[in-house]
Write a protein that holds these residues in place. Structure first.
Motif, PDB file in Angstrom:
ATOM      1  N   TYR A  69      -6.536 -16.490  -3.035  1.00  9.96           N
ATOM      2  CA  TYR A  69      -6.039 -17.491  -3.978  1.00  9.96           C
ATOM      3  C   TYR A  69      -5.247 -16.872  -5.130  1.00  9.96           C
ATOM      4  O   TYR A  69      -5.056 -17.500  -6.163  1.00  9.96           O
ATOM      5  CB  TYR A  69      -7.198 -18.328  -4.513  1.00  9.96           C
ATOM      6  N   ASN A  70      -4.827 -15.608  -4.923  1.00 10.49           N
ATOM      7  CA  ASN A  70      -3.996 -14.915  -5.920  1.00 10.49           C
ATOM      8  C   ASN A  70      -4.618 -14.854  -7.308  1.00 10.49           C
ATOM      9  O   ASN A  70      -3.915 -14.933  -8.313  1.00 10.49           O
ATOM     10  CB  ASN A  70      -2.613 -15.580  -6.020  1.00 10.49           C
ATOM     11  N   LEU A  71      -5.921 -14.811  -7.376  1.00  7.16           N
ATOM     12  CA  LEU A  71      -6.570 -14.695  -8.681  1.00  7.16           C
ATOM     13  C   LEU A  71      -6.525 -13.251  -9.147  1.00  7.16           C
ATOM     14  O   LEU A  71      -6.116 -12.941 -10.249  1.00  7.16           O
ATOM     15  CB  LEU A  71      -8.023 -15.161  -8.597  1.00  7.16           C
ATOM     16  N   PHE A  72      -6.951 -12.400  -8.254  1.00  8.92           N
ATOM     17  CA  PHE A  72      -7.020 -11.002  -8.621  1.00  8.92           C
ATOM     18  C   PHE A  72      -6.924 -10.183  -7.340  1.00  8.92           C
ATOM     19  O   PHE A  72      -7.698 -10.399  -6.408  1.00  8.92           O
ATOM     20  CB  PHE A  72      -8.357 -10.728  -9.333  1.00  8.92           C
ATOM     21  N   ASP A  73      -5.961  -9.309  -7.280  1.00  9.97           N
ATOM     22  CA  ASP A  73      -5.785  -8.530  -6.066  1.00  9.97           C
ATOM     23  C   ASP A  73      -6.254  -7.102  -6.305  1.00  9.97           C
ATOM     24  O   ASP A  73      -5.548  -6.288  -6.887  1.00  9.97           O
ATOM     25  CB  ASP A  73      -4.315  -8.560  -5.658  1.00  9.97           C
ATOM     26  N   ILE A  74      -7.462  -6.833  -5.840  1.00 11.11           N
ATOM     27  CA  ILE A  74      -8.033  -5.510  -6.101  1.00 11.11           C
ATOM     28  C   ILE A  74      -7.285  -4.428  -5.343  1.00 11.11           C
ATOM     29  O   ILE A  74      -7.211  -3.279  -5.787  1.00 11.11           O
ATOM     30  CB  ILE A  74      -9.536  -5.499  -5.766  1.00 11.11           C
ATOM     31  N   THR A  75      -6.671  -4.798  -4.207  1.00 13.59           N
ATOM     32  CA  THR A  75      -6.026  -3.766  -3.391  1.00 13.59           C
ATOM     33  C   THR A  75      -4.826  -3.142  -4.104  1.00 13.59           C
ATOM     34  O   THR A  75      -4.425  -2.035  -3.782  1.00 13.59           O
ATOM     35  CB  THR A  75      -5.575  -4.329  -2.028  1.00 13.59           C
ATOM     36  N   ASN A  76      -4.254  -3.877  -5.069  1.00  9.82           N
ATOM     37  CA  ASN A  76      -3.155  -3.288  -5.839  1.00  9.82           C
ATOM     38  C   ASN A  76      -3.590  -1.985  -6.504  1.00  9.82           C
ATOM     39  O   ASN A  76      -2.804  -1.069  -6.675  1.00  9.82           O
ATOM     40  CB  ASN A  76      -2.683  -4.259  -6.928  1.00  9.82           C
ATOM     41  N   TYR A  77      -4.862  -1.956  -6.898  1.00 13.39           N
ATOM     42  CA  TYR A  77      -5.363  -0.760  -7.583  1.00 13.39           C
ATOM     43  C   TYR A  77      -5.873   0.287  -6.595  1.00 13.39           C
ATOM     44  O   TYR A  77      -5.600   1.468  -6.735  1.00 13.39           O
ATOM     45  CB  TYR A  77      -6.482  -1.149  -8.553  1.00 13.39           C
ATOM     46  N   THR A  78      -6.603  -0.195  -5.583  1.00 11.01           N
ATOM     47  CA  THR A  78      -7.197   0.775  -4.652  1.00 11.01           C
ATOM     48  C   THR A  78      -6.141   1.409  -3.763  1.00 11.01           C
ATOM     49  O   THR A  78      -6.290   2.547  -3.348  1.00 11.01           O
ATOM     50  CB  THR A  78      -8.270   0.118  -3.779  1.00 11.01           C
ATOM     51  N   SER A  79      -5.070   0.657  -3.472  1.00 13.76           N
ATOM     52  CA  SER A  79      -4.071   1.235  -2.566  1.00 13.76           C
ATOM     53  C   SER A  79      -3.393   2.445  -3.214  1.00 13.76           C
ATOM     54  O   SER A  79      -2.903   3.324  -2.518  1.00 13.76           O
ATOM     55  CB  SER A  79      -3.038   0.188  -2.167  1.00 13.76           C
ATOM     56  N   VAL A  80      -3.373   2.481  -4.534  1.00  8.16           N
ATOM     57  CA  VAL A  80      -2.833   3.660  -5.224  1.00  8.16           C
ATOM     58  C   VAL A  80      -3.580   4.899  -4.746  1.00  8.16           C
ATOM     59  O   VAL A  80      -2.992   5.929  -4.432  1.00  8.16           O
ATOM     60  CB  VAL A  80      -2.986   3.522  -6.759  1.00  8.16           C
ATOM     61  N   PHE A  81      -4.901   4.742  -4.652  1.00  7.68           N
ATOM     62  CA  PHE A  81      -5.715   5.861  -4.212  1.00  7.68           C
ATOM     63  C   PHE A  81      -5.497   6.163  -2.733  1.00  7.68           C
ATOM     64  O   PHE A  81      -5.184   7.287  -2.355  1.00  7.68           O
ATOM     65  CB  PHE A  81      -7.195   5.561  -4.478  1.00  7.68           C
ATOM     66  N   TYR A  82      -5.626   5.115  -1.904  1.00  9.23           N
ATOM     67  CA  TYR A  82      -5.531   5.348  -0.458  1.00  9.23           C
ATOM     68  C   TYR A  82      -4.146   5.860  -0.062  1.00  9.23           C
ATOM     69  O   TYR A  82      -4.022   6.745   0.777  1.00  9.23           O
ATOM     70  CB  TYR A  82      -5.864   4.073   0.320  1.00  9.23           C
ATOM     71  N   TYR A  83      -3.100   5.286  -0.672  1.00 10.61           N
ATOM     72  CA  TYR A  83      -1.753   5.743  -0.341  1.00 10.61           C
ATOM     73  C   TYR A  83      -1.499   7.113  -0.972  1.00 10.61           C
ATOM     74  O   TYR A  83      -0.784   7.937  -0.424  1.00 10.61           O
ATOM     75  CB  TYR A  83      -0.712   4.726  -0.820  1.00 10.61           C
ATOM     76  N   GLY A  84      -2.153   7.328  -2.086  1.00  5.53           N
ATOM     77  CA  GLY A  84      -2.037   8.615  -2.767  1.00  5.53           C
ATOM     78  C   GLY A  84      -2.512   9.773  -1.902  1.00  5.53           C
ATOM     79  O   GLY A  84      -2.040  10.907  -2.043  1.00  5.53           O
ATOM     80  N   LEU A  85      -3.413   9.478  -0.990  1.00  2.65           N
ATOM     81  CA  LEU A  85      -3.872  10.521  -0.077  1.00  2.65           C
ATOM     82  C   LEU A  85      -2.696  11.086   0.707  1.00  2.65           C
ATOM     83  O   LEU A  85      -2.697  12.239   1.111  1.00  2.65           O
ATOM     84  CB  LEU A  85      -4.914   9.960   0.910  1.00  2.65           C
ATOM     85  N   TYR A  86      -1.681  10.208   0.926  1.00  2.00           N
ATOM     86  CA  TYR A  86      -0.508  10.642   1.683  1.00  2.00           C
ATOM     87  C   TYR A  86       0.561  11.243   0.771  1.00  2.00           C
ATOM     88  O   TYR A  86       1.152  12.264   1.090  1.00  2.00           O
ATOM     89  CB  TYR A  86       0.066   9.463   2.464  1.00  2.00           C
ATOM     90  N   THR A  87       0.750  10.615  -0.366  1.00  2.00           N
ATOM     91  CA  THR A  87       1.879  11.040  -1.194  1.00  2.00           C
ATOM     92  C   THR A  87       1.617  12.323  -1.968  1.00  2.00           C
ATOM     93  O   THR A  87       2.548  12.940  -2.450  1.00  2.00           O
ATOM     94  CB  THR A  87       2.274   9.932  -2.195  1.00  2.00           C
ATOM     95  N   THR A  88       0.381  12.695  -2.133  1.00  2.00           N
ATOM     96  CA  THR A  88       0.114  13.903  -2.917  1.00  2.00           C
ATOM     97  C   THR A  88      -0.577  14.964  -2.063  1.00  2.00           C
ATOM     98  O   THR A  88      -1.132  14.660  -1.006  1.00  2.00           O
ATOM     99  CB  THR A  88      -0.804  13.604  -4.114  1.00  2.00           C
ATOM    100  N   TYR A  89      -0.547  16.169  -2.561  1.00  2.00           N
ATOM    101  CA  TYR A  89      -1.189  17.262  -1.839  1.00  2.00           C
ATOM    102  C   TYR A  89      -2.637  17.461  -2.281  1.00  2.00           C
ATOM    103  O   TYR A  89      -3.381  18.197  -1.671  1.00  2.00           O
ATOM    104  CB  TYR A  89      -0.426  18.574  -2.034  1.00  2.00           C
ATOM    105  N   TYR A  90      -2.991  16.864  -3.404  1.00  3.57           N
ATOM    106  CA  TYR A  90      -4.309  17.179  -3.967  1.00  3.57           C
ATOM    107  C   TYR A  90      -5.318  16.036  -3.843  1.00  3.57           C
ATOM    108  O   TYR A  90      -6.504  16.244  -3.903  1.00  3.57           O
ATOM    109  CB  TYR A  90      -4.167  17.555  -5.447  1.00  3.57           C
ATOM    110  N   MET A  91      -4.821  14.789  -3.660  1.00  5.99           N
ATOM    111  CA  MET A  91      -5.712  13.634  -3.719  1.00  5.99           C
ATOM    112  C   MET A  91      -6.820  13.691  -2.668  1.00  5.99           C
ATOM    113  O   MET A  91      -7.925  13.189  -2.870  1.00  5.99           O
ATOM    114  CB  MET A  91      -4.903  12.357  -3.519  1.00  5.99           C
TER     115      MET A  91
END
Lengths: 231, 489
Positions: B184-206
């Motif tokens: 219902y577009n109240l709050f999208d938690i994945t916007n925050y968590t995807s930073v972490f999960y995608y960060g696993l790919y974009t960075t060498y240290y995550m």
């Protein structure tokens, strides 16, 4: 009271029990002794119609146990922990058995009060389910439950095992009192020769499914049995 | 030493009575394992293209976005199904084996669980697809390592949480809360968590974060087990405080009341039977898939009849089907007590009927979707009470699976509960009402629902006849049933 004729039980061609003829009159206190595998529990299970005889039959009070269920109202038994309902408290279990045997709560309470010292303060009002009681305490519950509703036939398999010395002593007294009642036929099996002789007025020894001794209890009985079982 | 443990495990696996008992079941188990493996494999390879072509987005971004749901759901399923082996290390305690060895073995054993390996079937092919499609190979491998480390984190979280039943509810609420607020577009938690999960790919240290987390969790679990490796602490079952309950209001029903009292206690006090209540509630909501019209394939009247049977029949299917196995632990008592089969069966029947009636009442929230919808459900309820309740009890008489009341884990994977008679009896339970509806539908939809409910009323009329049949089955199967219940796992 109990008549056994040509009873045989075979598993895959191996005969584990073979009793030609055995009569247990009403009021008798009947002791069954024998080593592991002698067929004691098999005999009791047949008596309760829990297993099917391969041949022959048992009648209790002229009712053939594997044909009619008419023996159930006057028979009570405790063979093993599969006679306990693990998720009930002891009180609930007693009342449950009581209701099945047509006893009201007050009747059951009176019986429990009578056997208060047998419980040794470890059973009632302990806020524990049966599954959380020790083996010995579970056994106490099972044994007393067989007395609910004044059954005419009581069957106890290895009642002395797992009990502490004091309780064994008290149990012997309970069984002896029942044996004095001429309406009650009581069948007890045990590995312990001395206990059995003390509570029974007749001893039957079994070996590999056959009856090898059938004696009226006397002062000589213990010696006779010990000689038989000593190898 | 480890080798000896493994040999021991292998024996316990191959000699388990459930494993050896039934060849058909073995085949089904293998098919099941292969099916799920293949499913995940296909998902791993296929999802890359599906996401790319249908959603026109970067698959890695999408997978990283929803990874949070994946992980929470995985943990939920684990709490539900994964067995934590603690009891079978009891005999090892007194043998000359170091405690640390025992703990490591027990933890290591959970790591080999199917629940971990299953995810490799998804992540390995998915990572291969990424490599083929020119993603940065080094960071793809780091991403892969990170994700697998998180899966193993779940494994140890499950170990630590296993004894806490309330965690299950917390996770469901969490999952539902996140899902609803995102939908219902109240709050999208994945916007925050995807930073972490995608960060696993974009960075060498995550990727170090999940690996460190895994090491930490392993250490905590190790300490937890090590400290609790005593019979009276970690290896002990729970000792609940028992209350004696009388339910005196049931006394006026005589013997029937006696059995009902016992059954209510059975359901309330054992894990395995409590699961049936949980499942019934789940079944209650199962109908939403059909009644809301959200899935096109299900949006027709005969599928709705199918759903109605399930909505009100949850308790009947999950509890009734296993009568008399619920009493398996003390069946010899029941068979030697002063009990008439007829009374025993009718007590169970009443229980099932009460359960169905309560479900039908609770299902009144379907009124939200219109009176029509609720009428369908009521027709299903009548059919369940009048017709299916008998079939369920009849089928149960053939199921000779002892139930371990203390374990909730068998609820789904009860392998031995599967038999031919049971399967054959499932058909009329589900297919017959649909056929009846289609027949009545030739006149009008209302007549269709009427036919279904009518069959229920008719079944109710033949109640005594059916009870006699069940009684006969109980009698002829008595010795076999007793023998089967004696065999424990």
């Amino acid at each position: 009271m109990i008549k056994v004729s040509n009873l045989r039980k075979t598993y895959n061609g191996v005969t584990v029990l073979n009793i030609g003829n055995l009569e247990i009159p009403q009021g008798e206190s009947f002791g069954l002794v024998g080593n592991n595998g002698a067929g004691k529990t098999t005999f009791f299970s047949l008596l309760l119609d829990l297993i099917e005889p391969s041949a022959g039959h048992i009648t209790t009070n002229n009712i053939q146990v594997n044909k009619s269920e008419g023996w159930k109202p006057f028979t009570a038994a405790f063979l093993d922990e599969s006679f306990l309902i693990s998720y009930l408290t002891p009180e609930e279990y007693f009342y449950f058995i009581g209701e099945l045997r047509g006893q009201n709560k007050a009747d059951v309470d009176a019986l429990l009060l009578k056997h208060e010292d047998f419980f040794n303060g470890e059973i009632l009002n302990k806020k524990k389910y049966l599954r959380d009681l020790s083996k010995g305490n579970q056994k106490k519950v099972g044994i007393i439950a067989t007395l609910i509703g004044n059954p005419k036939v009581i069957i106890l398999d290895e009642p002395f095992a797992n009990l502490d010395p004091t309780t064994q002593f008290r149990l012997k007294k309970i069984i002896k009192d029942l044996a004095d009642d001429k309406n009650v036929t009581i069948l007890v099996s045990s590995h312990d020769l001395a206990h059995t002789i003390e509570v029974s007025n007749r001893i039957v020894a079994m070996h590999k499914g056959e009856i090898v001794k059938d004696i009226k209890t006397s002062s000589e009985t213990l010696k006779e049995l010990e000689e038989f079982f000593a190898v | 030493m480890f080798w000896k443990f493994i040999r021991l495990e292998w024996k316990s696996f191959t000699r388990a009575s459930s494993f050896g008992a039934n060849v058909v079941m073995k085949i089904f188990m293998i098919i099941g394992a292969v099916y799920f493996g293949a499913l995940f494999l296909a998902l791993g390879f296929g999802s890359f293209y599906i996401i790319k072509e249908n959603m026109a987005q970067d698959p890695l971004v999408v997978v990283s976005k929803y990874a949070l749901y994946y992980m929470v759901f995985d943990l939920l399923m684990r709490l539900f199904l994964q067995k934590i082996p603690v009891i079978n290390i009891r005999p090892l305690l007194t043998l000359p084996i170091k405690r640390s060895m025992i703990v490591n073995f027990a933890l290591g054993k959970t790591a080999l669980s199917f629940f971990n390996i299953l995810h490799a079937f998804f992540f390995i092919p998915f990572s291969i697809m990424l490599l083929i499609n020119d993603y940065n190979p080094v960071t793809v491998i780091l991403w892969h390592l990170g994700m697998m480390a998180l899966i193993y984190c779940n494994n140890f979280l499950c170990v630590l949480m296993n004894s806490k039943d309330w965690m299950f509810v917390v996770l469901i609420v969490l999952l539902a809360g996140m899902g609803i607020s995102q939908y219902y577009n109240l709050f999208d938690i994945t916007n925050y968590t995807s930073v972490f999960y995608y960060g696993l790919y974009t960075t060498y240290y995550m990727f170090i974060i999940p690996i460190a987390l895994l090491a930490g969790l392993w250490y905590v679990s190790y300490q937890f087990f090590y400290k609790n490796l005593y019979l009276d602490t970690g290896l002990k079952g729970k000792n609940e405080i028992a209350e004696t309950q009388d339910y005196t209001w049931l006394n006026k029903f005589g013997t029937l009341g006696t059995f009902l009292k016992n059954d209510i206690k059975l359901i309330r006090r054992n894990k395995r039977s409590k699961m049936t209540i949980f499942m019934s509630v789940m079944f209650l909501f199962y109908g939403l898939l059909f009644m809301t019209g959200s899935i096109e394939m299900y949006d027709n009247s005969y599928m709705k009849i199918f759903a109605a049977i399930f909505v009100t029949g949850g308790f009947m299917f999950t509890f009734g089907q296993f009568v008399p196995s619920w009493d398996s632990a003390y069946y010899s008592l029941m068979m030697s007590q002063n009990i008439q089969y007829r009374e025993y069966i009718s007590a169970k029947w009443w229980l099932v009927v009460i359960g169905t009636a309560i479900s039908a009442l609770l299902a009144s929230f379907y009124l939200y979707f219109g009176l029509d919808t609720y009428l369908i459900i009521l027709a299903g309820a009548v059919y369940n009470i009048g017709f299916n309740s008998h079939l369920v009890l009849l089928g149960g008489a053939y199921i000779k699976t002892p139930i371990d009341l203390a374990s909730s884990k068998q609820a789904f994977g009860d392998k031995k509960a599967f038999n031919i008679q049971g399967l054959l009896l499932t058909l009329p339970k589900l297919v017959l009402p649909i056929v009846l509806f289609l027949l009545g539908n030739l006149i009008s939809p209302m007549a269709g629902y009427g036919f279904v409910a009518g069959a229920g009323i008719l079944g109710f009329a033949f109640r005594n006849k059916v009870f006699s049949m069940i009684e006969k089955v109980y009698k002829t199967e008595k010795y076999k049933t007793l023998a089967a219940y004696k065999q424990k796992n």
